[in-house]
Design an enzyme around this catalytic site. Structure first.
Site, PDB file in Angstrom:
ATOM      1  N   GLY A 124       7.132  -2.430   6.212  1.00  0.00           N
ATOM      2  CA  GLY A 124       8.155  -2.638   5.732  1.00  0.00           C
ATOM      3  C   GLY A 124       9.628  -1.926   6.538  1.00  0.00           C
ATOM      4  N   GLU A 125      10.568  -1.958   7.148  1.00  0.00           N
ATOM      5  CA  GLU A 125      11.931  -1.512   7.599  1.00  0.00           C
ATOM      6  C   GLU A 125      12.633  -1.003   6.495  1.00  0.00           C
ATOM      7  OE1 GLU A 125      14.610   0.248   8.880  1.00  0.00           O
ATOM      8  OE2 GLU A 125      12.819  -0.276  10.196  1.00  0.00           O
TER       9      GLU A 125
ATOM     10  N   GLU B 131       0.908  -0.867   0.221  1.00  0.00           N
ATOM     11  CA  GLU B 131      -0.046   0.716   0.234  1.00  0.00           C
ATOM     12  C   GLU B 131       0.925   1.466   0.275  1.00  0.00           C
ATOM     13  OE1 GLU B 131      -3.842  -1.623   2.459  1.00  0.00           O
ATOM     14  OE2 GLU B 131      -2.977  -0.554   3.444  1.00  0.00           O
TER      15      GLU B 131
ATOM     16  N   ASN C 192      -3.887   4.784  15.602  1.00  0.00           N
ATOM     17  CA  ASN C 192      -4.887   4.555  14.440  1.00  0.00           C
ATOM     18  C   ASN C 192      -4.966   3.160  15.222  1.00  0.00           C
ATOM     19  OD1 ASN C 192      -4.973   7.208  14.013  1.00  0.00           O
ATOM     20  ND2 ASN C 192      -2.807   6.440  13.140  1.00  0.00           N
TER      21      ASN C 192
ATOM     22  N   CYS D  46       6.923  -6.607   7.326  1.00  0.00           N
ATOM     23  CA  CYS D  46       7.439  -6.837   7.908  1.00  0.00           C
ATOM     24  C   CYS D  46       8.130  -7.843   9.104  1.00  0.00           C
ATOM     25  CB  CYS D  46       6.925  -5.100   8.610  1.00  0.00           C
ATOM     26  SG  CYS D  46       8.477  -4.948   9.423  1.00  0.00           S
TER      27      CYS D  46
ATOM     28  N   CYS E  43       6.351  -4.904  15.420  1.00  0.00           N
ATOM     29  CA  CYS E  43       6.632  -3.778  16.022  1.00  0.00           C
ATOM     30  C   CYS E  43       4.507  -4.338  17.259  1.00  0.00           C
ATOM     31  CB  CYS E  43       6.516  -2.777  15.739  1.00  0.00           C
ATOM     32  SG  CYS E  43       8.131  -2.213  15.652  1.00  0.00           S
TER      33      CYS E  43
ATOM     34  N   SER F  46      12.785   5.730   7.556  1.00  0.00           N
ATOM     35  CA  SER F  46      11.955   5.804   8.700  1.00  0.00           C
ATOM     36  C   SER F  46      12.232   4.714   9.264  1.00  0.00           C
ATOM     37  CB  SER F  46      10.465   6.039   9.047  1.00  0.00           C
ATOM     38  OG  SER F  46       9.598   5.922  10.401  1.00  0.00           O
TER      39      SER F  46
ATOM     40  N   CYS G 219       3.952   8.123   1.135  1.00  0.00           N
ATOM     41  CA  CYS G 219       4.379   7.659   1.872  1.00  0.00           C
ATOM     42  C   CYS G 219       4.579   5.925   1.175  1.00  0.00           C
ATOM     43  CB  CYS G 219       3.272   7.026   2.953  1.00  0.00           C
ATOM     44  SG  CYS G 219       3.313   5.660   4.765  1.00  0.00           S
TER      45      CYS G 219
ATOM     46  N   SER H 183      11.534   5.847  15.400  1.00  0.00           N
ATOM     47  CA  SER H 183      10.400   4.737  15.666  1.00  0.00           C
ATOM     48  C   SER H 183      10.624   4.507  16.986  1.00  0.00           C
ATOM     49  CB  SER H 183      10.229   3.827  14.686  1.00  0.00           C
ATOM     50  OG  SER H 183       9.272   3.992  13.574  1.00  0.00           O
ATOM     51  N   LEU H 184      10.657   5.284  17.669  1.00  0.00           N
ATOM     52  CA  LEU H 184      11.225   5.157  18.975  1.00  0.00           C
ATOM     53  C   LEU H 184       9.961   4.962  19.883  1.00  0.00           C
ATOM     54  CD1 LEU H 184      13.509   5.660  21.225  1.00  0.00           C
ATOM     55  CD2 LEU H 184      12.698   7.908  21.724  1.00  0.00           C
ATOM     56  N   HIS H 185       8.863   5.541  20.402  1.00  0.00           N
ATOM     57  CA  HIS H 185       8.088   5.155  21.056  1.00  0.00           C
ATOM     58  C   HIS H 185       7.847   4.573  22.530  1.00  0.00           C
ATOM     59  CE1 HIS H 185       6.186   4.685  16.487  1.00  0.00           C
ATOM     60  NE2 HIS H 185       7.412   4.073  16.985  1.00  0.00           N
TER      61      HIS H 185
ATOM     62  N   CYS I  87       1.520  -2.161  15.271  1.00  0.00           N
ATOM     63  CA  CYS I  87       1.279  -1.863  14.288  1.00  0.00           C
ATOM     64  C   CYS I  87       1.130  -2.409  13.296  1.00  0.00           C
ATOM     65  CB  CYS I  87       2.994  -2.258  13.156  1.00  0.00           C
ATOM     66  SG  CYS I  87       3.160  -1.236  12.154  1.00  0.00           S
TER      67      CYS I  87
ATOM     68  N   CYS J 267      -0.716   6.112   9.794  1.00  0.00           N
ATOM     69  CA  CYS J 267       0.006   5.805  10.961  1.00  0.00           C
ATOM     70  C   CYS J 267      -0.635   4.696  11.568  1.00  0.00           C
ATOM     71  CB  CYS J 267       0.279   6.501  11.304  1.00  0.00           C
ATOM     72  SG  CYS J 267       2.353   7.000  11.512  1.00  0.00           S
TER      73      CYS J 267
END
Length: 360
Positions: free
Chosen positions: A163-164, A93, A299, A113, A117, A195, A106, A217-219, A120, A342
């Site tokens: 993906g990473e 996507e 989200n 992935c 995480c 990212s 994006c 991507s810390l979070h 996600c 996101c």
């Protein structure tokens, strides 16, 4: 019969070698890149400044192929999501987010992935494979060709889709090269962002390879929580990640910036104490340097156990960071009605990691 070379996604250097091998002059590279990326031409027969012999030769040995778009979803707030088929029943996507002063695309770098995480949707789909150069750039070209008819443009490209990116280095670096190339998309280095969840060795290599912007991507403000939310942290903990970010900021001669992304999860990482801990972390490592935090309201997606922090909690969290001198923004949720926000991108993935089968 030899497979035709797809010229889409080849960098200027690789195209020059391609034409050199055909005993063609180097200027052919500029011509074909402008045909593809400026004019949107996909048929060699339309390239009238090529000789008839060269057009015929290219048609025999090369192609400019875009993958199939299976659906285009238009959100009520102007966001557009393309679902793109990549064979083997795999889909990725790509999302366009229009704003007053820019249009951000994006894009995805993998089918699924492998990092899992926990907040996600992509991570719940498992992992199939890396995207090739042409599959990454195809997303930009598909969107650009679609948006031309609507008098809209792509001003920014972010590798924040499925993906990473730093687990697919070479194709991502080539794609960045094309995005920055004036003969192709001609974006400035600050308008292309990679990212990453924190693949430390690759992050250092990227710092020396492509001069684009970086988002992390810390979070979570500590290893204990980040080990749960972003499992790659067990391999590359926050201290190692912060060192790599420092390396990035000081690589090259031009000023660089790093943005820390922080998804807001109710009752998980959104407390006043966690905001204070995060502010101490950022200020300890980046006092006086160009770093900022982007808060992202979570989200939801069907399989998730998390809920979104309320507006009051997000505002308090942002205020604590702001008062400690950290530039902080809160991302507005866009495209959630078509699952384009996101963390919601899922596509359709034939999982080869066997991870999705173990979800409860």
């Amino acid at each position: 019969m030899l497979e035709k070379q797809n010229l889409l996604g080849l960098t200027q250097v690789k195209l020059k070698k391609f034409f050199s091998d055909l005993n063609e002059k180097p200027f052919r590279t500029k011509q074909i890149m402008q045909w593809i990326y400026h004019q949107g031409a996909l048929d060699f027969g339309d390239m009238h400044n090529f000789s008839k012999d060269l057009r015929q030769k290219l048609q025999a040995i090369a192609s400019i192929e875009l993958p199939e778009v299976t659906s285009i979803n238009n959100s009520k707030d102007g966001v557009i999501k393309w679902v793109i088929k990549l064979g083997e029943e795999n889909h990725i996507e790509t999302v366009y987010i229009p704003q007053k002063d820019r249009g951000t695309l994006c894009i995805s770098s993998q089918v699924g992935c492998s990092l899992a995480c926990t907040f996600c949707s992509t991570g719940y789909q498992g992992f199939n494979r890396n995207l090739q150069n042409h599959e990454i750039i195809a997303q930009v070209l598909i969107a650009q060709n679609h948006l031309k008819d609507k008098n809209k443009r792509i001003s920014n490209v972010v590798f924040m889709g499925m993906g990473e990116p730093l687990l697919n280095e070479s194709p991502v670096y080539d794609a960045c090269d094309i995005l920055l190339d004036d003969w192709a998309f001609g974006l400035s280095r600050r308008r292309v962002t990679v990212s990453s969840s924190g693949i430390v060795p690759a992050l250092k290599r990227m710092s020396d390879t492509v001069p684009v912007s970086l988002a992390i991507s810390l979070h979570a403000p500590n290893d204990e929580l980040r080990d749960i939310l972003v499992p790659i942290n067990k391999k590359y903990p926050i201290k190692e990640l912060m060192k790599a970010c420092h390396y990035y900021l000081n690589a090259g001669t031009q000023e660089r910036h790093v943005m820390f992304e922080y998804v807001m999860l109710k009752g998980v990482n959104d407390s006043i104490e966690q905001a204070q801990e995060l502010s101490k972390l950022i200020n300890f490592w980046f006092q006086g340097e160009s770093a900022k935090v982007n808060l992202i309201p979570f989200n939801p997606f069907p399989e998730t156990k998390y809920t979104t922090s309320n507006d009051i909690a997000i505002d308090k969290f942002q205020d604590i960071l702001y008062r400690s001198g950290i530039r902080t923004t809160t991302r507005r949720t866009r495209g959630d009605d078509v699952d384009a926000a996101c963390g919601q991108l899922a596509g359709k993935v034939v999982d080869k990691s066997r991870r999705s089968a173990g979800r409860d």
